[in-house]
Motif scaffolding. Structure first.
Motif, mmCIF file in Angstrom:
data_model
loop_
_atom_site.group_PDB
_atom_site.id
_atom_site.type_symbol
_atom_site.label_atom_id
_atom_site.label_comp_id
_atom_site.label_asym_id
_atom_site.label_seq_id
_atom_site.Cartn_x
_atom_site.Cartn_y
_atom_site.Cartn_z
ATOM 1 N N PRO A 166 112.868 106.959 34.648
ATOM 2 C CA PRO A 166 112.974 105.053 35.053
ATOM 3 C C PRO A 166 111.491 106.158 36.233
ATOM 4 C CG PRO A 166 115.006 105.926 35.392
ATOM 5 C CD PRO A 166 114.007 106.703 34.130
ATOM 6 N N SER B 56 119.459 102.060 32.763
ATOM 7 C CA SER B 56 118.090 102.382 32.355
ATOM 8 C C SER B 56 117.813 102.901 31.243
ATOM 9 C CB SER B 56 117.744 103.089 33.829
ATOM 10 O OG SER B 56 116.220 102.403 33.404
ATOM 11 N N THR C 98 116.927 98.252 28.822
ATOM 12 C CA THR C 98 117.031 98.318 29.884
ATOM 13 C C THR C 98 117.725 97.323 30.565
ATOM 14 O OG1 THR C 98 116.116 100.351 30.558
ATOM 15 C CG2 THR C 98 116.412 98.512 32.537
ATOM 16 N N CYS D 98 111.303 97.918 29.514
ATOM 17 C CA CYS D 98 112.135 96.726 30.272
ATOM 18 C C CYS D 98 113.456 96.247 28.932
ATOM 19 C CB CYS D 98 111.596 95.713 30.348
ATOM 20 S SG CYS D 98 110.514 95.190 29.171
ATOM 21 N N ASP E 172 107.223 97.314 32.476
ATOM 22 C CA ASP E 172 107.346 98.550 32.394
ATOM 23 C C ASP E 172 106.701 99.924 33.217
ATOM 24 O OD1 ASP E 172 107.143 99.099 30.156
ATOM 25 O OD2 ASP E 172 108.477 98.023 29.722
ATOM 26 N N PRO F 231 111.763 100.441 34.976
ATOM 27 C CA PRO F 231 112.797 101.342 34.126
ATOM 28 C C PRO F 231 111.235 101.444 32.593
ATOM 29 C CG PRO F 231 112.901 99.128 34.165
ATOM 30 C CD PRO F 231 112.943 98.925 35.531
ATOM 31 N N LEU G 297 113.553 101.759 40.920
ATOM 32 C CA LEU G 297 113.572 102.855 39.889
ATOM 33 C C LEU G 297 112.848 101.400 39.016
ATOM 34 C CD1 LEU G 297 116.177 104.332 39.649
ATOM 35 C CD2 LEU G 297 114.688 104.919 40.796
#
Lengths: 366, 366
Positions: free
Chosen positions: B293, B286, B338, B335, B243, B332, B330
């Motif tokens: 993001p 997100s 999300t 992670c 991420d 995030p 995008l």
């Protein structure tokens, strides 16, 4: 959808954690407070993005709401599937798959949508859907919305010219104002927004375009909109729950005070040190975008830090030590994204589970 | 569970938004990178709290993982229901309902759990469950975990004395170290944690208590644990996705670099000003607990602010203006939380949907 997390009749202390608990007495008091403050003064169209639950929408309608609003087409689907017949998607709906679903839904319910762009108006018109269309004005939030005045009137003309779309009015929502801490700041923001609405209505009238409804407002400001006289309809959402962030606002006349009715029930799962307890509710159980959850009625315990599945509580030296397994009620920092983490409300009255309400629009993102 | 959000064969640009997109080439490269770096050096037990998906767990097992771990009993249920047969709940399990479910699960799979408290050991023993029990050490994270050294050995004696529980070793996870930005800081934190492990193992040996496995580590540090020599097993989770927050770490030897494979696909839904675009992915699409993001490969667009259903993109003056309806990828900020917002991975290879994997442990909170 995960299986039901509790049984009717269970004592709340027996409910497995984390659980999303709705205190029905406080919730019903909030419904009544809103109804009393708005009766005969403004139409109420509560925001279902907050609760995502037809059971709650029905209770709002029973107390006089004209319909509900939501932000996503899939939320509208879940609400209409749950028996709600008048839904405003208080948001722009862009892209072929979403517009096709919106058009399907418009055959089943009275449906509204917002626009801020002529291309989007053309795409909605081309779908053939019969829709109430509201022009979203930018009135200070700096998010979506067309500029008030002439640009909005020009967009209204396109809607009026269309065959399938009905120009239903204006949406003027000032999201940033909701959490301005003093009533005075919020009052100034809503007064400024009202001037944009009045000016746009004046130009619409001059263009002989009737503007049936101006909709907007939120729980942090709605009586200011009512008193400003520019709004016909309010879109309050969070008043039913009152989260920790809203509780940090100054609440003063003309706004009534609402009660905390929404809690994350958590258990103490570790007592690693005299000044620290760990609960089993972290980021995946309570959204922290607007601050940490607040421990409810348990002096000296402060939720200071969240990781995915854990919350760290600081224990003040004077506080009664929590016991391993002890259940604590947390007031979430922000109700809307917290609700979206759960499939069920565990509805509790005076310590007993009275009902389980499915959050059928949980995860309705599209 | 919401309905499948895409169709196999569809072009990714046709997928309705927001959607959670997994780039399979990048994902498989990450699996291979991890396997290459750990082969013959350490046992790998990837963390399924990150992905919540048996399909992903199976691919990790196929590349040599000994099993998976997770944080919640209901996650373990979803994984075992999905065909995984060796699961460590790398967390304390406290409270009668959870322990009863854990005991049921232990009949169906090889199951482990962590403890840091003698009361909890007694409750697990009383359940009759056959469990591998790991003592969680506090090694610098300041979350759960018993103090290393004598307190841990005393707890190990209680486990050894029990009839149903098997003392399987130690868990030493330094969560705070994962996002220390420089490799040097992370190295120092893991070296300090290793000393706590060595000292506790020495005392266990002195007490004639075999310590089969030391488990721990995360994606931000795992090769440091391998090199420190105190760990037998690593619990890496985020390496499969990478991420935006992990990407802000310095990545230097001995840690390999992983690729971004997880994206939130979003659409531009409003273009209210020359310097601002609005996308249809906000807090509910997100998680922002570890930062906003990041817009992927689209120069000059910065995701600056999230509300529940909207993201505000700042547009640099030199940037190409996005189009209404344009799809953006995008990365995030974080992670794990999300992923927990979605029911499906839309698995994409070179621009086409190849598979849809259900996130069966989404919302598995208990």
């Amino acid at each position: 959808m995960t299986r039901a997390p509790a049984s009717v009749g269970q004592r709340v202390e027996e409910v497995d954690t984390p659980a999303l608990v709705l205190d029905l007495d406080a919730f019903e008091a909030n419904l009544a407070t809103l109804a009393a403050s708005t009766r005969d003064r403004v139409r109420v169209r509560p925001h279902a993005k907050t609760h995502k639950c037809p059971e709650i929408a029905k209770r709002q309608l029973a107390l006089g709401a004209v319909g509900v609003c939501c932000q996503k087409v899939t939320e509208a689907e879940a609400l209409i599937d749950g028996g709600i017949t008048d839904v405003l998607v208080s948001n722009e709906v862009v892209g072929a798959p979403k517009i096709a679903r919106l058009a399907e839904l418009a055959k089943r319910a009275h449906l509204g949508v917002c626009v801020d762009n002529p291309q989007n108006v053309a795409a909605l018109e081309a779908s053939g859907a019969k829709l109430d269309v509201y022009i979203e004005l930018e009135v200070g939030m700096r998010r979506c919305g067309i500029a008030p005045g002439a640009p909005a009137v020009s967009l209204a003309k396109e809607i009026v010219r269309s065959k399938n779309l009905r120009f239903a009015g204006l949406q003027a929502y000032h999201g940033r104002a909701q959490h301005m801490r003093t009533t005075e700041e919020r009052h100034a923001a809503i007064e400024a927004a009202a001037q944009h609405v009045f000016e746009t209505k004046r130009l619409l009238e001059k263009a002989a375009i009737p503007c049936p409804i101006v909709t907007g407002a939120g729980s942090g400001t709605y009586m200011l909109e009512v008193e400003a006289g520019a709004w016909d309809e309010i879109q309050v959402g969070s008043y039913i729950f009152m989260d920790a962030d809203y509780a940090r606002n100054e609440w003063a006349a003309p706004l009534p005070r609402f009660q905390h009715s929404l809690f994350v029930l958590a258990s103490v799962m570790s007592l690693p040190a005299a000044d620290r307890a760990i609960v089993d509710a972290g980021l995946k159980a309570s959204s922290v975008d607007s601050g940490m959850p607040v421990v409810w009625q348990r002096e000296g315990l402060t939720y200071s830090r969240a990781s995915d599945e854990h919350g760290v509580l600081d224990i003040a030296s004077a506080a009664r030590m929590p016991a391993l397994g002890e259940k604590l009620f947390l007031v979430p920092g922000h109700c809307d994204p917290t609700v979206n983490l759960y499939d069920w409300y565990v509805c509790v009255r005076r310590g007993r589970v009275e009902a389980l309400w499915p959050i059928t629009a949980r995860g309705a993102l599209n």
